[in-house]
Scaffold this active site. Structure first.
Site, PDB file in Angstrom:
ATOM      1  N   ASP A  10     107.647 106.464  60.433  1.00  0.00           N
ATOM      2  CA  ASP A  10     108.450 105.354  59.859  1.00  0.00           C
ATOM      3  C   ASP A  10     107.477 104.460  59.086  1.00  0.00           C
ATOM      4  O   ASP A  10     107.299 103.297  59.405  1.00  0.00           O
ATOM      5  CB  ASP A  10     109.209 104.577  60.938  1.00  0.00           C
ATOM      6  CG  ASP A  10     108.301 103.963  61.993  1.00  0.00           C
ATOM      7  OD1 ASP A  10     107.157 104.450  62.178  1.00  0.00           O
ATOM      8  OD2 ASP A  10     108.712 102.976  62.636  1.00  0.00           O
ATOM      9  N   ASP A  15     101.268 103.947  60.456  1.00  0.00           N
ATOM     10  CA  ASP A  15     101.688 105.324  60.121  1.00  0.00           C
ATOM     11  C   ASP A  15     100.898 105.790  58.898  1.00  0.00           C
ATOM     12  O   ASP A  15     100.465 106.944  58.833  1.00  0.00           O
ATOM     13  CB  ASP A  15     103.177 105.380  59.763  1.00  0.00           C
ATOM     14  CG  ASP A  15     104.083 104.877  60.852  1.00  0.00           C
ATOM     15  OD1 ASP A  15     104.700 105.681  61.538  1.00  0.00           O
ATOM     16  OD2 ASP A  15     104.157 103.644  61.027  1.00  0.00           O
TER      17      ASP A  15
HETATM   18  C1  BDR Z   1     104.652 101.051  67.163  1.00  0.00           C
HETATM   19  O1  BDR Z   1     105.605 100.199  66.539  1.00  0.00           O
HETATM   20  C2  BDR Z   1     105.438 100.219  65.154  1.00  0.00           C
HETATM   21  O2  BDR Z   1     105.552  98.952  64.608  1.00  0.00           O
HETATM   22  C3  BDR Z   1     104.108 100.865  64.883  1.00  0.00           C
HETATM   23  O3  BDR Z   1     104.158 101.564  63.659  1.00  0.00           O
HETATM   24  C4  BDR Z   1     103.915 101.770  66.066  1.00  0.00           C
HETATM   25  O4  BDR Z   1     104.526 103.030  65.842  1.00  0.00           O
HETATM   26  C5  BDR Z   1     103.802 100.227  68.087  1.00  0.00           C
HETATM   27  O5  BDR Z   1     104.579  99.682  69.087  1.00  0.00           O
END
Ligand code: BDR
Length: 318
Positions: A10, A15
């Site tokens: 996402d 990521d």
């Molecule tokens: C996760 O939440 C998202 O904001 C980050 O990309 C990560 O996958 C961390 O809690």
């Protein structure tokens, strides 16, 4: 033979960094990237993923649109941390267009790529688990065809980062997390929120890492300005006292999938997710007492070889 990876993302800042680690790994072939709602809207996630691939000169990797909403929960994003667009709100006039996204739907692509490479695919999921939950509904035998599943999500000591006890990916689609932990009986490795905080790197490393004069380092520096500021703020530090340095959560799951020797300490425990609790919905539950009588146990990551990890990060920006 190269390791075959599928990334379910996402794209968000961490990521993006995780994808870049995978792209830089010499022993890895990325079969495709499936996108999910999460840190931002699905449309932004697709754009962001293409931006990452462009800066790495890898627009040949197929990008698929997966689910745009959670199974049951209300849609929720992490714009306070990743920016409204998911990549720090820095305009990119040369961003690739969405016409580059594959026509095939993400979940279908996931099922087909795994079917065509049975026993060989490592799936790395750094988003809410909606795509994986829908994929296993489409093909219940999917988990048997996977080599391994790596997840960034959940928590091990009921410390939340989104709700009191809930980590973002598991809170955003709690039912999907539940389905995945029940039905993916392949070897499953979990990088929890607390684990990523505890294995953070000093900010001095972060600055030295991004000081190299490459387009990739400049890109990361640009997109992570906002989230780095947030991470360093007193308010964030107070709320997330599990760790104080630089920790890009998703990179741990990805790096562990790329290099089997990266995790130096772990434990095997059956896990599930709380679906009901008024304060605890979305919390990962570890069944040390084995009361759930689950045969399948997940590998809970505990410690990382930080030197190896730094090497992987360095390679990602070269
Ligand atoms: C996760 O939440 C998202 O904001 C980050 O990309 C990560 O996958 C961390 O809690």
């Amino acid at each position: 033979m190269k390791k075959k990876l599928i990334l379910d993302v996402d794209t968000g800042v961490d990521d993006a960094q995780a994808i870049m680690i995978a792209l830089a790994a010499p022993n890895v072939e990325i079969l495709g990237i499936t996108c999910s709602h999460g840190n931002t809207t699905l449309e932004n996630v697709l754009k962001n993923t293409l931006r990452v691939l462009k800066v790495c000169n890898r627009l040949d990797i197929p990008v698929y649109a997966g689910c745009s909403e959670p199974l049951l929960s209300n849609e929720r994003h992490a714009s306070y941390f990743h920016g409204k667009d998911g990549l720090g709100d820095v305009p990119d006039p040369d961003a690739p267009g969405l016409e580059l996204v594959q026509e095939k739907k993400g979940v279908q692509a996931l099922v087909e790529m795994i079917e065509q490479n049975q026993g060989e695919v490592t799936l790395v999921a750094t988003a809410p688990l909606t795509n994986l939950a829908v994929a296993v509904q489409l093909d219940p035998s999917l988990p048997k065809k996977l080599k391994a599943l790596y997840i960034m999500g959940g928590n091990i000591e009921s410390r939340g980062n989104t709700t009191i006890c809930g980590e973002f990916n598991f809170v955003v689609d709690t039912e999907a997390a539940y389905i995945v932990l029940e039905r993916y009986t392949c070897p499953t490795y979990i990088a929890s929120w607390e684990f990523t905080c505890r294995n953070s790197l000093p900010w001095s490393f972060h600055d030295e890492w991004l000081a190299v004069k490459t387009a990739k380092a400049a890109f990361i520096k640009n997109i992570s300005r906002l989230s780095s500021e947030k991470s360093k703020s007193a308010e964030y530090q107070k709320k997330n006292s599990a760790g104080k340095g630089f920790s890009a959560c998703d990179t741990y799951a990805l790096a562990a999938a790329v290099d089997d020797t990266l995790i130096t300490d772990s434990e095997e425990v059956a896990v599930t997710v709380e679906l009901q609790g008024a304060s605890t919905r979305g919390m990962m539950v570890l069944d040390y007492m084995e009361l759930l009588k689950k045969k399948h146990k997940a590998v809970i990551m505990k410690k990382v070889d930080l030197e190896k990890f730094k090497q992987m990060l360095r390679r990602a920006v070269m």
